[in-house]
Design an enzyme around this catalytic site. Structure first.
Site, PDB file in Angstrom:
ATOM      1  N   PRO A 107      -4.433   9.027   6.048  1.00 42.92           N
ATOM      2  CA  PRO A 107      -5.937   8.825   6.439  1.00 42.92           C
ATOM      3  C   PRO A 107      -6.197   8.446   7.961  1.00 42.92           C
ATOM      4  CG  PRO A 107      -5.324   7.473   4.462  1.00 42.92           C
ATOM      5  CD  PRO A 107      -3.862   8.118   4.909  1.00 42.92           C
ATOM      6  N   GLY A 111      -5.742   2.062   9.468  1.00 43.16           N
ATOM      7  CA  GLY A 111      -4.634   0.853   9.344  1.00 43.16           C
ATOM      8  C   GLY A 111      -3.229   1.480   8.864  1.00 43.16           C
ATOM      9  N   LEU A 112      -3.126   2.779   9.048  1.00 35.77           N
ATOM     10  CA  LEU A 112      -1.965   3.448   8.370  1.00 35.77           C
ATOM     11  C   LEU A 112      -1.251   4.233   9.473  1.00 35.77           C
ATOM     12  CD1 LEU A 112      -2.845   4.910   5.090  1.00 35.77           C
ATOM     13  CD2 LEU A 112      -1.211   2.997   5.435  1.00 35.77           C
ATOM     14  N   GLY A 113      -1.612   3.742  10.765  1.00 45.05           N
ATOM     15  CA  GLY A 113      -0.938   4.505  11.920  1.00 45.05           C
ATOM     16  C   GLY A 113      -1.061   5.782  12.228  1.00 45.05           C
ATOM     17  N   SER A 114      -2.070   6.397  11.720  1.00 39.40           N
ATOM     18  CA  SER A 114      -2.170   7.909  11.965  1.00 39.40           C
ATOM     19  C   SER A 114      -2.152   8.341  13.294  1.00 39.40           C
ATOM     20  CB  SER A 114      -3.290   8.589  11.298  1.00 39.40           C
ATOM     21  OG  SER A 114      -4.714   8.332  12.013  1.00 39.40           O
ATOM     22  N   ALA A 116      -0.651   7.064  15.882  1.00 43.50           N
ATOM     23  CA  ALA A 116       0.701   6.931  16.621  1.00 43.50           C
ATOM     24  C   ALA A 116       1.650   7.991  15.764  1.00 43.50           C
ATOM     25  CB  ALA A 116       1.283   5.734  16.173  1.00 43.50           C
ATOM     26  N   ALA A 117       1.295   8.253  14.478  1.00 38.09           N
ATOM     27  CA  ALA A 117       2.049   9.224  13.719  1.00 38.09           C
ATOM     28  C   ALA A 117       1.842  10.638  14.603  1.00 38.09           C
ATOM     29  CB  ALA A 117       2.044   9.290  12.510  1.00 38.09           C
ATOM     30  N   ASP A 158       2.510   0.028  16.390  1.00 39.83           N
ATOM     31  CA  ASP A 158       2.310   1.197  15.537  1.00 39.83           C
ATOM     32  C   ASP A 158       3.500   2.325  16.315  1.00 39.83           C
ATOM     33  OD1 ASP A 158       0.094  -0.062  14.615  1.00 39.83           O
ATOM     34  OD2 ASP A 158      -1.008   1.662  14.633  1.00 39.83           O
TER      35      ASP A 158
HETATM   36  O1  PMV Z   1      -5.282  -0.373  12.635  1.00 42.53           O
HETATM   37  P1  PMV Z   1      -3.667  -0.459  12.945  1.00 42.53           P
HETATM   38  O2  PMV Z   1      -2.860  -0.380  11.678  1.00 42.53           O
HETATM   39  O3  PMV Z   1      -3.513   0.764  13.989  1.00 42.53           O
HETATM   40  O4  PMV Z   1      -3.094  -1.412  13.737  1.00 42.53           O
HETATM   41  C1  PMV Z   1      -3.638  -2.405  14.584  1.00 42.53           C
HETATM   42  C2  PMV Z   1      -2.710  -3.638  14.813  1.00 42.53           C
HETATM   43  C3  PMV Z   1      -3.558  -4.655  15.926  1.00 42.53           C
HETATM   44  O5  PMV Z   1      -2.533  -5.733  16.113  1.00 42.53           O
HETATM   45  C4  PMV Z   1      -4.931  -5.027  15.126  1.00 42.53           C
HETATM   46  C5  PMV Z   1      -3.486  -4.017  17.345  1.00 42.53           C
HETATM   47  C6  PMV Z   1      -2.303  -3.712  17.875  1.00 42.53           C
HETATM   48  O6  PMV Z   1      -2.186  -3.015  18.885  1.00 42.53           O
HETATM   49  O7  PMV Z   1      -1.458  -4.383  17.517  1.00 42.53           O
END
Ligand code: PMV
Length: 319
Positions: A107, A111-114, A116-117, A158
């Site tokens: 998704p 917050g699941l790193g889409s 970066a993936a 990420d």
């Molecule tokens: O929203 P996510 O899971 O891509 O993670 C963000 C994590 C933070 O600490 C809020 C930002 C970061 O760059 O580490």
């Protein structure tokens, strides 16, 4: 040139989000049930009206309705940057005609790193297709540059977890530390269905920190020690100890102002249904929460958080 495919998993942050941007440690693990897949294949050069366009690099991502020549993608966009970073690294000014197809089950903006993936899968597949596979360190570094477009001032967590696909104890600007998990444990991921760009919450926390540095420094330090205790609990084979640590970490995320009524509702529902602990995961204000559960109770707790408004749940074994 044969086609080249690469995949990259999602990730969840178990402990330490936001504080990690300020140099405190965080713990994150890959989520292999969801993935991005990128395939790069050669493209026939067609002469005639379409000749010029066919000669270039084409990007297709059906999930987000993207079907465009690479050169026509928005400058400053993440996909354009990921592809461009490979050409720049390999010193290629005239890349061979090819199609990059990206599909994902992660998704977006939750917050699941889409983000970066997507970068990692594209960078790996393209470099592989071009006959120059890149080492993890370089893949992660290139993906980090793209992360800056998504996040503004990302910590780098990420791209690191997604590239190495291993549990990571992450401290910004320090060599990566992966760690092993002697005693696997079960996490539920609950999706609020609310898309919340990390760039915004990271920016808001930065503003709040600038307005009240002492208060925020205290919160970040407390979160950093929670992450350290969590690593100890995991490495010593006592994952159940993570439950109270998650609850505590969630409290500090609320104090930072990055939770939301929807996230709190799911977190509370998980706890009431028997989770050992629960917290939001990632940027916050939407996206996902996680709960530590006994394996046999996972289904019942998923049901409880769905009743409390989750639009999706994933049960994942951390090992
Ligand atoms: O929203 P996510 O899971 O891509 O993670 C963000 C994590 C933070 O600490 C809020 C930002 C970061 O760059 O580490």
């Amino acid at each position: 040139m044969p086609a080249f495919t690469s995949t990259a998993p999602g990730k969840i942050i178990l402990f330490g989000e936001h504080a990690v941007v300020y140099g405190y440690p965080a713990l994150a693990v890959p989520v292999t049930k969801v993935r991005v897949r990128a395939t790069v294949s050669a493209r026939a050069i067609v002469s005639g009206d379409m000749g010029e366009e066919s000669a270039g690099v084409h990007v297709i991502a059906p999930g987000i309705g993207l079907d465009s020549p690479w050169s026509a993608l928005k400058p400053g966009g993440a996909v354009r940057a990921a592809v461009g970073s490979v050409f720049a690294t390999l010193g290629m000014s005239q890349p061979p005609p090819c199609t990059i197809k990206v599909t994902s089950t992660i998704p977006i903006a939750s917050g699941l790193g889409s983000g970066a993936a997507v970068s990692v899968a594209i960078i790996r597949a393209l470099a592989g297709f071009l006959g120059h596979p890149l080492p993890n360190e370089q893949v992660s570094a290139l993906a980090y540059e793209v992360e800056k477009i998504h996040h503004g001032t990302p910590s780098g967590i990420d791209n690191t977890v997604v590239t190495y696909a291993k549990p990571v104890f992450f401290v910004k600007d320090q060599p990566i530390a992966t760690f092993t998990i002697p005693q696997p444990f079960t996490i539920i991921i609950g999706d609020t269905g609310i898309s919340s760009p990390t760039k915004e919450t990271v920016g808001d926390v930065r503003q709040a920190w600038q307005a009240n540095p002492e208060r925020y420094q205290r919160i970040f330090a407390a979160v950093g020690s929670i992450a350290k205790s969590a690593r100890q609990a995991i490495e010593s084979g006592h994952p159940k100890r993570l439950g109270p640590l998650m609850d505590e970490n969630h409290y500090f995320l609320q104090e930072m102002g990055v939770s939301s009524p929807e996230l709190d509702r799911l977190v509370n529902a998980a706890r009431e249904a028997g989770a050992l602990g629960a917290k939001l995961s990632g940027g916050g204000r939407g996206g996902n929460m996680i709960a530590l559960v006994e394996e046999g109770e996972a289904d019942a707790i998923c049901l409880a958080i769905r009743k409390a408004g989750a639009v999706g749940t994933i049960i994942t074994q951390v090992k």
